[in-house]
Scaffold this motif. Sequence first.
Motif, PDB file in Angstrom:
ATOM      1  N   UNK A  15       0.837  -1.202   0.000  1.00 26.48           N
ATOM      2  CA  UNK A  15       0.000   0.000   0.000  1.00 26.48           C
ATOM      3  C   UNK A  15       0.875   1.256   0.000  1.00 26.48           C
ATOM      4  N   UNK A  16       1.931   1.252   0.787  1.00 25.65           N
ATOM      5  CA  UNK A  16       2.870   2.387   0.786  1.00 25.65           C
ATOM      6  C   UNK A  16       3.487   2.557  -0.596  1.00 25.65           C
ATOM      7  N   UNK A  17       3.813   1.444  -1.233  1.00 29.79           N
ATOM      8  CA  UNK A  17       4.398   1.496  -2.566  1.00 29.79           C
ATOM      9  C   UNK A  17       3.387   2.039  -3.583  1.00 29.79           C
ATOM     10  N   UNK A  81      -6.479  -1.219  -3.047  1.00 32.45           N
ATOM     11  CA  UNK A  81      -6.855  -2.064  -4.183  1.00 32.45           C
ATOM     12  C   UNK A  81      -5.642  -2.340  -5.066  1.00 32.45           C
ATOM     13  N   UNK A  82      -4.845  -1.313  -5.341  1.00 31.08           N
ATOM     14  CA  UNK A  82      -3.641  -1.505  -6.142  1.00 31.08           C
ATOM     15  C   UNK A  82      -2.640  -2.410  -5.429  1.00 31.08           C
ATOM     16  N   UNK A  83      -2.559  -2.298  -4.113  1.00 27.26           N
ATOM     17  CA  UNK A  83      -1.677  -3.176  -3.337  1.00 27.26           C
ATOM     18  C   UNK A  83      -2.145  -4.622  -3.445  1.00 27.26           C
ATOM     19  N   UNK A 128       6.751   6.967   3.502  1.00 30.41           N
ATOM     20  CA  UNK A 128       5.416   6.894   4.114  1.00 30.41           C
ATOM     21  C   UNK A 128       5.558   6.056   5.368  1.00 30.41           C
ATOM     22  N   UNK A 129       5.451   6.690   6.506  1.00 32.36           N
ATOM     23  CA  UNK A 129       5.578   5.977   7.772  1.00 32.36           C
ATOM     24  C   UNK A 129       6.946   5.333   7.896  1.00 32.36           C
ATOM     25  N   UNK A 141       8.211  -0.135  -8.764  1.00 30.67           N
ATOM     26  CA  UNK A 141       8.730   0.489  -7.544  1.00 30.67           C
ATOM     27  C   UNK A 141       9.256  -0.609  -6.623  1.00 30.67           C
ATOM     28  N   UNK A 142      10.021  -0.184  -5.643  1.00 25.35           N
ATOM     29  CA  UNK A 142      10.504  -1.088  -4.598  1.00 25.35           C
ATOM     30  C   UNK A 142      10.266  -0.406  -3.264  1.00 25.35           C
ATOM     31  N   UNK A 143       9.983  -1.195  -2.247  1.00 25.48           N
ATOM     32  CA  UNK A 143       9.709  -0.647  -0.928  1.00 25.48           C
ATOM     33  C   UNK A 143      10.636  -1.303   0.090  1.00 25.48           C
TER      34      UNK A 143
END
Length: 172
Positions: A15-17, A81-83, A128-129, A141-143
């Motif tokens: 979700x953050x990603x 939803x995307x996550x 994010x957090x 992306x990478x998280x």
Amino acid sequence: MNFVFNTVYDMDALTAMARAVRKTTHKKHSKRSHIFGFIVVALAALLVAVSVAAGKFSFNTFITALAGIIILMALIFEDRMNAFIASKRMLKGSERGTVAFNEDNYVSATDVGTTEFKYKSIEAIARRGDYIVFVFSRRHAQVYDLTAMSNGTPKEFCRFIEKKTGLEIQKI
């Protein structure tokens, strides 16, 4: 210093990603989509209100109200939803990863394999957090979980990555 992360790609991380991509490289498109979506929801609400006020609540009015609610929920829960979609598209074995950052590049290892990345391929960095997100494009992306970091502090890592990429970390 060699920073090491052990990240689990769970719903919070994904979700953050998703949010980072939406707020960085996907920003213009996302803003236009949200404006259009809220206009459609407002029009649906207006049509339903007029129908109810006129005492003509019908099946079509119900479908309009339902469509408006579904669109509103999609706008509100877009990142989740995307996550969820991203979690279903992940390769088996890539749910957990260990990443080591060094002076010239960083190396990501999962059960699927090991990949070396150059810092210059990063388009945007967001925080994010407890997560730092590297955005490569509108779709990639990478998280990294700052709470699962070893060999340094989050503050030291942020300074390091800003220096290596020449990018400022965006807080989202």
